[in-house]
Design a protein around this motif. Sequence first.
Motif, mmCIF file in Angstrom:
data_model
loop_
_atom_site.group_PDB
_atom_site.id
_atom_site.type_symbol
_atom_site.label_atom_id
_atom_site.label_comp_id
_atom_site.label_asym_id
_atom_site.label_seq_id
_atom_site.Cartn_x
_atom_site.Cartn_y
_atom_site.Cartn_z
ATOM 1 N N PHE A 196 0.859 -1.173 0.000
ATOM 2 C CA PHE A 196 0.000 0.000 0.000
ATOM 3 C C PHE A 196 0.898 1.226 0.000
ATOM 4 C CE2 PHE A 196 -4.230 -1.763 0.913
ATOM 5 C CZ PHE A 196 -3.883 -3.070 1.213
ATOM 6 N N ARG A 197 0.331 2.388 -0.315
ATOM 7 C CA ARG A 197 1.109 3.615 -0.255
ATOM 8 C C ARG A 197 0.238 4.748 0.248
ATOM 9 N NH1 ARG A 197 2.007 4.618 -6.788
ATOM 10 N NH2 ARG A 197 -0.150 5.230 -7.288
ATOM 11 N N GLN A 198 0.918 5.729 0.838
ATOM 12 C CA GLN A 198 0.213 6.886 1.367
ATOM 13 C C GLN A 198 1.016 8.142 1.077
ATOM 14 O OE1 GLN A 198 -0.825 6.578 5.522
ATOM 15 N NE2 GLN A 198 -2.427 8.121 5.289
ATOM 16 N N ALA A 199 0.418 9.017 0.273
ATOM 17 C CA ALA A 199 1.031 10.303 -0.034
ATOM 18 C C ALA A 199 0.575 11.329 1.002
ATOM 19 C CB ALA A 199 0.626 10.740 -1.439
ATOM 20 N N PRO A 200 1.331 12.402 1.186
ATOM 21 C CA PRO A 200 0.955 13.429 2.166
ATOM 22 C C PRO A 200 -0.451 13.960 1.921
ATOM 23 C CG PRO A 200 3.178 13.814 1.393
ATOM 24 C CD PRO A 200 2.626 12.715 0.551
ATOM 25 N N GLY A 214 6.945 1.206 6.902
ATOM 26 C CA GLY A 214 6.940 1.989 5.671
ATOM 27 C C GLY A 214 8.324 2.426 5.223
ATOM 28 N N THR A 215 8.440 2.682 3.922
ATOM 29 C CA THR A 215 9.674 3.197 3.336
ATOM 30 C C THR A 215 9.300 4.301 2.341
ATOM 31 O OG1 THR A 215 11.736 2.597 2.199
ATOM 32 C CG2 THR A 215 9.750 1.444 1.495
ATOM 33 N N THR A 251 5.121 9.127 -5.739
ATOM 34 C CA THR A 251 5.748 9.543 -4.493
ATOM 35 C C THR A 251 4.823 9.297 -3.304
ATOM 36 O OG1 THR A 251 7.116 11.230 -5.570
ATOM 37 C CG2 THR A 251 6.650 11.539 -3.226
ATOM 38 N N ALA A 252 5.335 8.565 -2.316
ATOM 39 C CA ALA A 252 4.527 8.196 -1.152
ATOM 40 C C ALA A 252 5.387 7.378 -0.195
ATOM 41 C CB ALA A 252 3.308 7.383 -1.577
ATOM 42 N N VAL A 253 4.857 7.139 0.978
ATOM 43 C CA VAL A 253 5.415 6.118 1.864
ATOM 44 C C VAL A 253 4.759 4.798 1.484
ATOM 45 C CG1 VAL A 253 5.711 5.322 4.215
ATOM 46 C CG2 VAL A 253 5.814 7.773 3.709
#
Length: 124
Positions: A37-41, A117-118, A91-93
């Motif tokens: 999964f990913r999370q952007a600001p 996360g990375t 771009t994301a974690v």
Amino acid sequence: QVQLVESGGGLVQAGGSLRLSCAASGRTFSSCPVGWFRQAPGKEREFVAAISWSGGNTNYAESVKGRFTMSRDNAKNTAYLQMNSLKPEDTAVYFCAAALTTGTPSFLSEYKYWGQGTQVTVSS
């Protein structure tokens, strides 16, 4: 219990590639579907990809199909996300997660164990 540690993130130019790794400890990892999964600001965490416990089935978000490839090596207790043709919007974690269900789940609620996360940053 499964502990997950992601690595491989970094800064890359648009069009470049990165390979993320998700190293697991715990005897049940090889029987768990694994997801990225990913999370952007300022945004919600979103599904990227998932792989079945055997590695025989994968599932991808439409936004990454054809660019990202997920794989796993159960002998090494590790899952991977190969990311090619990266875009600034990637771009994301990035988080890996392990589920106790079957198949290739795409909902956050289906995953029980999460890594820290990375960060992946793609410059234009």
